[in-house]
Write an enzyme that holds these catalytic residues in place. Structure first.
Site, PDB file in Angstrom:
ATOM      1  N   ASN A   1       0.850  -1.195   0.000  1.00  0.00           N
ATOM      2  CA  ASN A   1       0.000   0.000   0.000  1.00  0.00           C
ATOM      3  C   ASN A   1       0.887   1.247   0.000  1.00  0.00           C
ATOM      4  O   ASN A   1       1.512   1.563   1.009  1.00  0.00           O
ATOM      5  CB  ASN A   1      -0.890  -0.034   1.254  1.00  0.00           C
ATOM      6  CG  ASN A   1      -1.705   1.231   1.430  1.00  0.00           C
ATOM      7  OD1 ASN A   1      -1.853   2.024   0.511  1.00  0.00           O
ATOM      8  ND2 ASN A   1      -2.238   1.417   2.639  1.00  0.00           N
TER       9      ASN A   1
ATOM     10  N   LYS B   1      -0.097   4.298  -0.201  1.00  0.00           N
ATOM     11  CA  LYS B   1      -0.786   5.475   0.379  1.00  0.00           C
ATOM     12  C   LYS B   1      -0.592   6.694  -0.536  1.00  0.00           C
ATOM     13  O   LYS B   1      -0.540   6.531  -1.757  1.00  0.00           O
ATOM     14  CB  LYS B   1      -0.281   5.744   1.793  1.00  0.00           C
ATOM     15  CG  LYS B   1      -0.231   4.489   2.654  1.00  0.00           C
ATOM     16  CD  LYS B   1      -0.012   4.789   4.100  1.00  0.00           C
ATOM     17  CE  LYS B   1       0.172   3.489   4.855  1.00  0.00           C
ATOM     18  NZ  LYS B   1       0.037   3.648   6.286  1.00  0.00           N
TER      19      LYS B   1
ATOM     20  N   HIS C   1      -9.389   0.742   5.174  1.00  0.00           N
ATOM     21  CA  HIS C   1      -8.103   0.967   5.854  1.00  0.00           C
ATOM     22  C   HIS C   1      -8.349   1.900   7.034  1.00  0.00           C
ATOM     23  O   HIS C   1      -9.197   2.798   6.968  1.00  0.00           O
ATOM     24  CB  HIS C   1      -7.103   1.584   4.870  1.00  0.00           C
ATOM     25  CG  HIS C   1      -5.701   1.618   5.399  1.00  0.00           C
ATOM     26  ND1 HIS C   1      -5.304   2.552   6.329  1.00  0.00           N
ATOM     27  CD2 HIS C   1      -4.627   0.830   5.159  1.00  0.00           C
ATOM     28  CE1 HIS C   1      -4.026   2.324   6.624  1.00  0.00           C
ATOM     29  NE2 HIS C   1      -3.599   1.288   5.929  1.00  0.00           N
TER      30      HIS C   1
ATOM     31  N   GLU D   1      -6.859   4.383   8.064  1.00  0.00           N
ATOM     32  CA  GLU D   1      -6.726   5.824   7.745  1.00  0.00           C
ATOM     33  C   GLU D   1      -7.994   6.344   7.077  1.00  0.00           C
ATOM     34  O   GLU D   1      -8.364   7.507   7.258  1.00  0.00           O
ATOM     35  CB  GLU D   1      -5.472   6.040   6.868  1.00  0.00           C
ATOM     36  CG  GLU D   1      -4.206   5.855   7.701  1.00  0.00           C
ATOM     37  CD  GLU D   1      -2.985   5.394   6.935  1.00  0.00           C
ATOM     38  OE1 GLU D   1      -2.966   5.454   5.698  1.00  0.00           O
ATOM     39  OE2 GLU D   1      -2.030   4.948   7.605  1.00  0.00           O
TER      40      GLU D   1
ATOM     41  N   GLU E   1      -5.156  -5.386  10.637  1.00  0.00           N
ATOM     42  CA  GLU E   1      -4.180  -4.323  10.850  1.00  0.00           C
ATOM     43  C   GLU E   1      -4.466  -3.606  12.172  1.00  0.00           C
ATOM     44  O   GLU E   1      -5.316  -2.705  12.225  1.00  0.00           O
ATOM     45  CB  GLU E   1      -4.266  -3.306   9.707  1.00  0.00           C
ATOM     46  CG  GLU E   1      -3.929  -3.875   8.355  1.00  0.00           C
ATOM     47  CD  GLU E   1      -3.315  -2.818   7.454  1.00  0.00           C
ATOM     48  OE1 GLU E   1      -2.215  -3.052   6.960  1.00  0.00           O
ATOM     49  OE2 GLU E   1      -3.925  -1.749   7.282  1.00  0.00           O
TER      50      GLU E   1
ATOM     51  N   GLY F   1       2.647   1.869  10.726  1.00  0.00           N
ATOM     52  CA  GLY F   1       3.605   2.952  10.577  1.00  0.00           C
ATOM     53  C   GLY F   1       4.332   3.335  11.857  1.00  0.00           C
ATOM     54  O   GLY F   1       4.964   4.386  11.920  1.00  0.00           O
TER      55      GLY F   1
ATOM     56  N   SER G   1       3.704  -2.519  10.236  1.00  0.00           N
ATOM     57  CA  SER G   1       5.157  -2.513  10.443  1.00  0.00           C
ATOM     58  C   SER G   1       5.847  -3.812  10.036  1.00  0.00           C
ATOM     59  O   SER G   1       6.812  -4.224  10.676  1.00  0.00           O
ATOM     60  CB  SER G   1       5.477  -2.144  11.904  1.00  0.00           C
ATOM     61  OG  SER G   1       4.999  -0.838  12.198  1.00  0.00           O
TER      62      SER G   1
HETATM   63  C1  PEP Z   1      -0.542  -0.014   6.008  1.00  0.00           C
HETATM   64  O1  PEP Z   1      -0.490   1.105   5.541  1.00  0.00           O
HETATM   65  O2  PEP Z   1      -1.535  -0.702   5.791  1.00  0.00           O
HETATM   66  C2  PEP Z   1       0.577  -0.491   6.804  1.00  0.00           C
HETATM   67  C3  PEP Z   1       0.499  -1.689   7.315  1.00  0.00           C
HETATM   68  O3  PEP Z   1       1.665   0.361   6.953  1.00  0.00           O
HETATM   69  P1  PEP Z   1       3.109  -0.008   7.600  1.00  0.00           P
HETATM   70  O4  PEP Z   1       3.560  -1.302   6.964  1.00  0.00           O
HETATM   71  O5  PEP Z   1       3.973   1.149   7.213  1.00  0.00           O
HETATM   72  O6  PEP Z   1       2.907  -0.158   9.053  1.00  0.00           O
END
Ligand code: PEP
Length: 248
Positions: A9, A11, A93, A95, A163, A169, A208
């Protein structure tokens, strides 16, 4: 059988100059056994699809509107994503849920529209830090699954990504026991609701994931791959994670 899948992803990152990373991923995909999907911003979907066209790398969108067309300024329909070359779309997601106040019901409506248009919906669920601290993780994830996954979901048109909001992040990753507990609960809930097909829906972990922690995460039961943010921007990191998944 649940398919192994790695999804990157991007973003709101990526310009024309980033297409070289996608080309490197497409080249590497040929020798990988897991499915590989890159999800760039809308502006790059069509060009990324051209770069990937004769490779095993697929392209996805980061959101879609529940309607096929109409007076929805700034929105993009599932049919438009498909027309631009996307085969997957990330929905719900955290976000989008927090920044755009997306509800489970809206996510479910979008997922139904996406699957009807022929896209695979990658539906995200996950608890906040406060919810985990309150011991409500399983309750929250089961509620989100029940309300965000539409009745039309099958193993062919739907992927679930767990998630934890606090792991996205941040560099913080749940223990393998914590990931395993949630993935088992998701597997059981989907199997109970959709029968055999529900038990075949791929379950990704996201939050992460990096090349150096991928092996321990992919060793967890009912983890079929990952949704990766930061580490998907560079082909070298993303491909390194895909190699771990392919070898698993
Ligand atoms: C994500 O944006 O879905 C995500 C898991 O980000 P990161 O791997 O940077 O934690």
């Amino acid at each position: 059988m649940r398919k192994k899948l790695l999804v990157g992803n991007w973003k709101m990152n990526g310009l024309s100059s980033s297409l070289g990373e996608i080309k490197a991923m497409a080249d590497a995909a040929e020798r990988l056994t897991c499915g590989l999907v890159v999800v760039p911003p809308f502006t790059l979907i069509e060009r990324a699809s051209v770069v990937c066209c004769s490779s095993k790398l697929s392209v996805g969108g980061q959101d879609c509107h529940p309607q096929r067309s109409g007076a929805f300024t700034g929105d993009t329909s599932a049919e438009m994503l498909l027309d631009a070359g996307a085969r997957y779309v990330i929905l719900g997601h955290s976000e989008r849920r927090s920044d755009h106040r997306e509800t489970d019901n809206l996510v479910s409506t979008k997922a139904a529209a996406a699957t009807q248009s022929g896209l695979v919906a990658i539906i995200c669920v996950g608890e906040t830090q406060e919810e985990r601290d309150a011991g409500r993780t399983i309750e929250i994830v089961e509620r989100q699954l029940a309300a965000s996954v539409p009745a039309v979901a099958t193993a062919a048109n739907t992927v679930i990504a767990y998630e934890p909001v606090w792991a996205i992040g941040t560099g913080r990753v749940p223990t393998v026991a914590q990931i395993g507990e949630v993935h088992l609960a998701m597997y059981e809930a989907l199997k109970q609701r959709f029968g055999g097909s529900g038990g075949s829906i791929s379950l990704l972990y996201g939050g992460s994931v990096k090349p150096d922690n991928a092996a321990s995460i992919f060793a967890v039961d009912y983890v079929d791959g990952a949704l990766v943010g930061g580490a998907s921007l560079k082909a070298s990191d993303f491909v390194a994670i895909a190699e771990v998944l392919s070898a698993h």
